[in-house]
Design an enzyme around this catalytic site. Structure first.
Site, PDB file in Angstrom:
ATOM      1  CG  HIS A 468      -1.811   1.184   1.338  1.00 53.52           C
ATOM      2  ND1 HIS A 468      -3.145   1.139   1.008  1.00 53.52           N
ATOM      3  CD2 HIS A 468      -1.577   2.463   1.712  1.00 53.52           C
ATOM      4  CE1 HIS A 468      -3.685   2.333   1.180  1.00 53.52           C
ATOM      5  NE2 HIS A 468      -2.748   3.162   1.620  1.00 53.52           N
ATOM      6  CD  GLU A 469       1.482   3.584   3.653  1.00 49.66           C
ATOM      7  OE1 GLU A 469       1.625   4.643   3.002  1.00 49.66           O
ATOM      8  OE2 GLU A 469       0.446   3.335   4.291  1.00 49.66           O
ATOM      9  CG  HIS A 472       0.200   6.225  -0.815  1.00 50.78           C
ATOM     10  ND1 HIS A 472      -0.834   6.892  -1.444  1.00 50.78           N
ATOM     11  CD2 HIS A 472      -0.345   5.641   0.279  1.00 50.78           C
ATOM     12  CE1 HIS A 472      -1.955   6.703  -0.740  1.00 50.78           C
ATOM     13  NE2 HIS A 472      -1.686   5.939   0.296  1.00 50.78           N
ATOM     14  CG  HIS A 475       0.460   8.937  -7.037  1.00 50.16           C
ATOM     15  ND1 HIS A 475      -0.653   9.281  -6.318  1.00 50.16           N
ATOM     16  CD2 HIS A 475       0.275   9.484  -8.255  1.00 50.16           C
ATOM     17  CE1 HIS A 475      -1.472   9.991  -7.078  1.00 50.16           C
ATOM     18  NE2 HIS A 475      -0.931  10.134  -8.258  1.00 50.16           N
TER      19      HIS A 475
HETATM   20 ZN   LIG Z   1      -2.993   5.237   1.825  1.00 44.33          ZN
END
Ligand SMILES: [Zn+2]
Length: 679
Positions: A468-469, A472, A475
């Site tokens: 998940h991290e 990010h 991105h």
């Molecule tokens: Zn998040």
């Protein structure tokens, strides 16, 4: 010696010189950077040249570059490696920073210049990126009330002041009511069912409170949740449930009913002052979701489709409970029986899974995934300065050897690091005076530390957290734009979780797990049976959970779509707003209320935004379905995701970007299919 924060960073890739930076450097650096920002603003404001895109909008974008650079280093340290000194500086500096922000956004001369450029928008033939920056710059001022007359400005300032006080009080009440309660257990037999660690914690709490030899349970989650989930004593579960649900709802000092009414009314007033119909309209101005009505339609659609599964799940849990001796299933029995049913159906043992997820292996796995998808290569660098010895540093390049990013990974808990996991950056991607700055991105987690005899082994939950991290982080790393305020994760709130959540999907795929999920001692690949169980259990009670999330979303929207902002009675209002999502098989409980402790929307920033949890899930499931269709490592699909989503930040409207990737607007069906709610 000169302040290292105020010199150019003479380090590899211009990374922060952590070994030179000392606490005492921050305050003087902040002060000088604030002066510099004010001078830059003064220059724009007093210029006698006609306002242009460059001399006004671009100049504003860069007016506090130095301050931004110092702030990101400082506030990242305050989260990941703080101490009393740093916290003291934060207290001192934070009001100065918000003061500066107000000085900018309430500066009429500055706004007149921005507006002059904005009014010529059509004639300027700006690029997509430039016109987005112009639009953003204008609306930052307008949404802060810059376009109002003096009297209304004053009114808005008063409303804002009142709102921030009320939110604070709301939160203080929730905290006080939570802390005011304790349930003392004298008899060990009443702890039956609870794991030993929970009993131990409760006995420690008792000791701290001078009740040695007993057990104390509180309304804090780490105590409340396990008790509701595991304790076999039904009447104690009921007692705790009622205490939790009636916080701030008893007419006492901490009652929040009137505060809810005031908050809702004042938010409505604020929205109307700014020219919006209601508060939800105002919030959604800067969201991917097109309108409050669209959000409500979205939630209702989801609810309708999830309802049959939810009804079936509730029936299953009740049937299971009755078959195991329960006479009834009340709200305080739900967590208890559903956990038992889950255990019986899936019986996943976290400890048995962990040897397959050695941290180094998982990290290499996520690197491999990003190599297969986006051609990225990660090379550890030992010459990049760190703020703590546990931090690892990497140089990230693409297949042509171009520098993409610097990547920091900080995995283990320690004093001075806050809990949880997050992605952040020490420098965003942008162009400064024609020169490109590649980003410096970081992820910070709290995983189990290795010992002398055992490496760090992750639970499956921690594996998905890392992915998940890292989503990010991608991105941030893959950003390609000119302006920092429009690149990387600087996107609308209901769009920012797409890159992170979508990457979690890879964790459940055999093809991905084959890359890294090997037993750390034997090298054996994770058994298929375990993967199947993980997958199946991840959607356990998904219909019920969906209905619950929808009910919170509808309640939130209900409050913030009121035309006049008037709530006559909080209890009645809540009942009505949540009525459509209730399940007949579960009896309602009187005397409890959700709104008065709904901190997300009345204390935190989720007002008219609670829907975004489900919205983001819809996006990630819908996006991943395309990968599933074409192959999870399909290069063309990955290229398109990089091109249209990961590299574009907030340069364009998220719906436009999403449609360019997906070929259509997101549909809820993929999420329902993934959750097994649609056949
Ligand atoms: Zn998040």
């Amino acid at each position: 010696m000169q302040n290292p924060l105020l010199k150019p960073f003479n380090t590899p890739f211009g990374t922060a010189p952590f070994t030179e930076i000392k606490e005492e450097h921050f305050l003087p650096a902040f002060e000088q950077a604030i002066v510099e920002a004010k001078e830059n603003i003064q220059k724009i404001e007093s210029s006698t040249d006609a306002p242009t895109f460059d001399n006004t909008i671009v100049a504003l974008e860069h007016c506090s570059d130095l301050l931004g650079k110092i702030s990101s280093i400082f506030f990242n340290l305050n989260s990941a490696e703080t101490n009393d000194e740093i916290q003291k500086i934060a207290q001192e500096v934070s009001p100065k920073l918000s003061g500066l922000r107000n000085d900018i956004l309430l500066n009429e001369k500055l706004f007149d210049k921005v507006k002059a450029v904005y009014d010529q928008k059509e004639q300027l033939t700006l690029s997509t990126e430039d016109s987005k920056l112009l639009e953003k710059s204008y609306s930052d001022f307008a949404l802060n009330g810059a376009a109002l007359d003096t009297e209304k400005k004053e009114q808005l300032r008063n409303v804002d002041l009142e709102l921030s006080k009320l939110s604070l009080t709301f939160g203080e009440h929730v905290l006080a009511a939570t802390n005011a309660y304790e349930m003392v257990v004298d008899n060990e037999a009443d702890l039956k069912g609870l794991p030993d660690a929970i009993k131990e914690a409760a006995s420690m709490t008792a000791k701290e409170k001078g009740k040695e030899g007993k057990w104390v349970f509180t309304l804090q989650y780490p105590s409340y949740i396990p008790f509701m989930t595991y304790a076999e004593n039904q009447s104690l579960r009921e007692e705790l449930f009622r205490a939790f649900g009636s916080r701030c709802f008893d007419g006492g000092d901490n009652d929040n009913q009137e505060i809810v009414q005031k908050l809702v009314r004042l938010r409505n007033e604020k929205a109307q002052l700014l020219g919006f119909e209601n508060y939800a309209d105002y919030v959604l101005e800067k969201r991917m979701a097109p309108s409050p009505q669209a959000v409500v339609d979205f939630l209702n659609d989801l609810q309708q489709k999830a309802r049959p599964a939810a009804e079936k799940e509730v029936e299953d849990v009740i049937a299971y409970a009755k078959a195991n001796g329960a006479e009834e299933v009340q709200r305080w029995d739900w967590a208890f029986w559903s956990e038992k049913l889950k255990k019986e159906r899936f019986d996943i043992d976290d400890e048995a899974l962990k040897p397959y997820f050695k941290l180094e292996n998982v990290l290499n796995g996520v690197f491999d995934v990003s190599n297969k998808l986006y051609g990225l290569n990660f090379k550890e660098r030992t010459d990049i300065q760190k703020y703590h010895e546990d931090v690892m540093t990497y140089e990230v390049t693409d297949e042509n050897g171009r520098l993409i990013s610097v990547f920091y990974a900080d995995f283990f808990p320690r004093e001075g690091k806050r809990g949880g996991a997050w992605m952040t950056s020490f420098r965003g991607q942008s162009f400064v005076e024609g020169e490109e700055q590649r980003p410096h991105v970081s992820i910070v987690c709290n995983f189990t530390k290795p010992t002398e005899t055992k490496p760090s082994l992750l639970t499956f939950n921690e594996v998905t957290t890392l992915f998940h991290e890292f989503g990010h982080a991608l991105h941030g790393m893959l950003a390609e734009g000119k302006y920092e305020s429009l690149t990387g994760t600087s996107v609308y709130w209901d769009f920012v979780e797409l890159p992170s959540q979508v990457l979690e999907n890879w964790c459940y795929e055999r093809e991905t797990l084959d890359l890294f999920a090997k037993h750390y001692e034997t090298g054996e690949a994770i058994p298929q049976e375990m993967i199947d169980k993980i997958k199946a259990s991840s959607t356990f009670l998904e219909g019920y959970q969906t209905l619950r999330q929808v009910s919170f979303g509808l309640l939130d929207m209900g409050y913030h779509r009121l035309a006049d902002g008037v709530v006559d009675n909080v209890a009645d209002f809540e009942k009505e707003a949540m009525d459509s999502t209730s399940l007949n098989a579960m009896a309602k409980v009187e005397g409890v209320n959700m709104s008065v402790a709904f901190s997300h929307i009345f204390q935190g920033g989720y007002a008219a935004g609670y829907y975004s949890y489900k919205w983001a899930e819809v996006l990630d499931a819908d996006a991943f379905e395309l990968f599933k269709e074409k192959g999870i490592f399909d290069k063309a699909t990955a290229d398109s995701f990089k091109e249209n989503v990961l590299s574009r930040g907030g340069i364009e409207d998220p719906m436009v970007l999403y449609k360019r990737f997906r070929g259509q607007e997101p549909k809820v069906d993929a999420l329902l299919r993934r959750a097994g709610l649609l056949n």
